[in-house]
Design a protein around this motif. Structure first.
Motif, mmCIF file in Angstrom:
data_model
loop_
_atom_site.group_PDB
_atom_site.id
_atom_site.type_symbol
_atom_site.label_atom_id
_atom_site.label_comp_id
_atom_site.label_asym_id
_atom_site.label_seq_id
_atom_site.Cartn_x
_atom_site.Cartn_y
_atom_site.Cartn_z
ATOM 1 N N ASP A 13 0.835 -1.203 0.000
ATOM 2 C CA ASP A 13 0.000 0.000 0.000
ATOM 3 C C ASP A 13 0.871 1.255 0.000
ATOM 4 O O ASP A 13 0.638 2.186 -0.767
ATOM 5 N N LYS A 53 0.845 1.154 -4.120
ATOM 6 C CA LYS A 53 -0.255 2.043 -4.515
ATOM 7 C C LYS A 53 0.085 3.509 -4.267
ATOM 8 O O LYS A 53 -0.425 4.391 -4.955
ATOM 9 N N SER A 55 -4.407 4.761 -0.555
ATOM 10 C CA SER A 55 -4.165 3.408 -1.082
ATOM 11 C C SER A 55 -5.420 2.538 -1.015
ATOM 12 O O SER A 55 -5.599 1.637 -1.835
ATOM 13 N N LYS A 56 -6.281 2.834 -0.042
ATOM 14 C CA LYS A 56 -7.526 2.059 0.076
ATOM 15 C C LYS A 56 -8.475 2.332 -1.090
ATOM 16 O O LYS A 56 -9.349 1.522 -1.396
ATOM 17 N N GLN A 57 -8.312 3.492 -1.729
ATOM 18 C CA GLN A 57 -9.197 3.874 -2.834
ATOM 19 C C GLN A 57 -8.681 3.394 -4.185
ATOM 20 O O GLN A 57 -9.360 3.523 -5.197
ATOM 21 N N ILE A 58 -7.463 2.860 -4.200
ATOM 22 C CA ILE A 58 -6.832 2.473 -5.461
ATOM 23 C C ILE A 58 -6.995 0.983 -5.692
ATOM 24 O O ILE A 58 -6.592 0.162 -4.866
ATOM 25 N N VAL A 59 -7.615 0.640 -6.814
ATOM 26 C CA VAL A 59 -7.717 -0.759 -7.199
ATOM 27 C C VAL A 59 -6.338 -1.207 -7.653
ATOM 28 O O VAL A 59 -5.642 -0.490 -8.371
ATOM 29 N N GLU A 60 -5.927 -2.387 -7.212
ATOM 30 C CA GLU A 60 -4.584 -2.855 -7.568
ATOM 31 C C GLU A 60 -4.449 -2.929 -9.076
ATOM 32 O O GLU A 60 -5.148 -3.667 -9.746
ATOM 33 N N ASN A 61 -3.583 -2.110 -9.605
ATOM 34 C CA ASN A 61 -3.406 -2.002 -11.049
ATOM 35 C C ASN A 61 -1.915 -2.007 -11.338
ATOM 36 O O ASN A 61 -1.285 -0.977 -11.511
ATOM 37 N N ARG A 62 -1.351 -3.181 -11.343
ATOM 38 C CA ARG A 62 0.096 -3.327 -11.466
ATOM 39 C C ARG A 62 0.597 -2.728 -12.773
ATOM 40 O O ARG A 62 -0.055 -2.808 -13.802
#
Length: 531
Positions: free
Chosen positions: A3, A181, A384-391
């Motif tokens: 995160d 993130k 970081s809680k608002q970000i969808v994991e987008n590698r």
């Protein structure tokens, strides 16, 4: 995926980590050295906070900070720092920082320059060191992960969005890509632009600033360099403002006082430099102060003065000179500590958050790094809680540029370049500046840029190559020297720590912050309102 990644393990980075850890377990601190090597350790004198509200007020603290900034800071940001000061001190006290206390258990306070009130909390003359030890202990206790001796090489950014960091592992010479993130840059200032004339640790080389700039992140106020008035002559060893706070005098060769010792640092430093330019030595005089008080409140400095110069402070004058101590410029951030690229935050001396302006008030640095470190950690963790994991697109661990560097011939020594650059910067971009000197300095830097580009290093190993680390650091120092000189040249006035002999007065035209940004490969300078 992590995160929050934090680059840097000084007071700001450790505070950010503890704050972020309250909201997420996915926190990692990456640092090229160890916390006890950080610049925070050099902050001896104390940390500001209004505790005696009968004789002081938060409003006074806000006004003192704003006045010291020479009116190019943001009062809302200053209010955030000053209004949170008591909570910051209570948090540190609860964590276990051993503040000096009176017989009733109340935290002691002392005077510092630029204020009429006793507002500076302290732990003898080891305040920064005690804070670092306590924060580090608490990070370990909270199971926060560290990667020590890992060097930030670059940021991974796609479509102007942060994705991760590129890290050089000093131990084995490998490059790692680490994704997260959000990112917090807390790598400290750029005092080693003046490497032969600074109280800073050798690690304070502006790495985070330089890498941020190369990635298009906006920097600000690089022309404002704070020269501390009192470093031991010939050594750059800091003698804290706490000495003058306890009543030490500044005297000339005739033992006469010539300046208000508790005026702001820019004014005191220039008054001393004017004497030195006339080949007149300047001294710190503590002979009249009760030695038992000095032993209680300044044990470190008494020992350093004795060990380095064999001087007994109760009997002898102490020769001093100004030295670079703090850099007010940094990565431009808002009150939430976010930079000009979303999800990248900065805090501590690496950041310019419109608090210090043209001149930092003594005692405010520790307060700022802890207060805004906590804010950065909270903001980054929440974001970081608002970000969808987008590698990010998979990027190979690129070691090619390291291997290419190791094949280069030495030519001119990088250490010669560093020492010569420092000498010229101190001469042409020091306490007193002119247009001609600054233009000359830019030409000198162009020569150093070419010499550096054509230089290699002697050590060709991949494992634990400190020679390679220093090569990277010197590249950052050269870049920041250039940006500092450009900023100083563009500001055609005198304000705070920036003093132009050819423009001795402040001008309403320049009652703004300066900015530098790399746009389409060009260095772009501008003036903006402090917002």
């Amino acid at each position: 995926m992590l995160d929050v990644i934090i680059i840097g393990s000084g007071g700001a980075g450790l505070s950010a980590a503890l704050s972020a850890k309250d909201l997420t377990n996915k926190v990692l601190i990456i640092s090229k050295t160890y916390p006890t090597h950080s610049q925070t350790v050099q902050a001896q004198g104390g940390i500001n906070c209004v505790l005696d509200e009968e004789n002081d007020s938060i409003e006074n603290h806000i006004n003192d900070t704003y006045n010291s900034s020479k009116y190019i800071s943001n009062k809302n940001t200053i209010k955030t720092m000053c209004k949170n000061a008591k909570e910051t001190i209570q948090w540190l006290d609860k964590l276990g920082v051993p503040f000096s206390k009176d017989e009733k258990g109340n935290i002691k306070q002392r005077y510092f320059g630029g204020t009429k009130n006793k507002r500076t909390c302290y732990s003898s003359d080891y305040t920064g060191l005690k804070i670092i030890h306590t924060l580090y202990d608490n990070c370990i206790k909270n199971d926060i992960k560290f990667l020590h001796e890992h060097i930030l090489i670059d940021l991974i950014i796609e479509d102007n969005k942060y994705k991760g960091v590129k890290i050089y592992d000093l131990e084995n010479g490998k490059i790692k890509n680490i994704y997260s993130k959000s990112l917090i840059i807390a790598t400290g200032g750029y005092g080693n632009v003046y490497s032969k004339h600074t109280t800073n640790s050798i690690s304070t080389t502006g790495d985070g600033l330089a890498i941020a700039y190369r990635n298009g992140i906006k920097l600000s106020n690089l022309e404002f360099i704070q020269f501390h008035p009192t470093a031991l002559k010939g050594t750059n060893t800091l003698i804290s403002e706490s000495a003058r706070a306890e009543g030490a005098y500044l005297v000339d060769k005739n033992e006469k006082r010539f300046v208000d010792e508790l005026s702001t640092r820019d004014e005191v430093a220039r008054a001393i430099k004017e004497k030195l330019l006339k080949d007149e030595d300047v001294y710190l005089d503590m002979r009249h102060i009760n030695i038992d008080i000095l032993k209680e409140k300044m044990p470190q400095e008494i020992r350093l003065i004795k060990d380095i110069l064999n001087i007994d402070v109760s009997k002898d004058l102490i020769p001093i000179t100004p030295a670079v101590h703090y850099t007010m410029g940094g990565i431009l951030v808002d009150v939430s500590c976010e930079t000009s690229i979303k999800n990248i935050y900065a805090c501590g001396e690496v950041a310019q958050n419109n608090t210090h302006g043209a001149n930092r008030l003594g005692g405010n640095s520790l307060l700022e790094i802890i207060t805004f470190g906590k804010i950065a950690g909270k903001e980054a963790a929440n974001k970081s809680k608002q970000i969808v994991e987008n590698r990010a697109k998979e990027i190979e661990d690129d070691i090619q540029f390291i291997e290419e560097l190791l094949t280069k011939e030495i030519n001119k020594s990088i250490y010669e370049i560093k020492n010569e650059l420092s000498t010229y910067m101190f001469k042409n971009t020091g306490l007193f500046r002119t247009k001609n000197d600054l233009i000359k300095m830019l030409d000198i830097i162009k020569t150093f840029e070419k010499e550096y580009k054509n230089s290699g290093i002697k050590n060709k190993d991949l494992n634990y190559n400190k020679n390679l680390l220093e090569y990277l650091e010197i590249g950052n120092i050269i870049l920041l020297s250039k940006l500092t000189v450009i900023s100083a040249l563009k500001r055609e006035e005198s304000r705070g720590s920036h003093y132009r002999i050819d423009f001795k007065n402040s001008s309403e035209k320049y009652k703004k912050i300066s900015t530098m940004q790399l746009i389409n490969g060009e260095d772009k300078h501008n003036f903006e309102d402090a917002i």
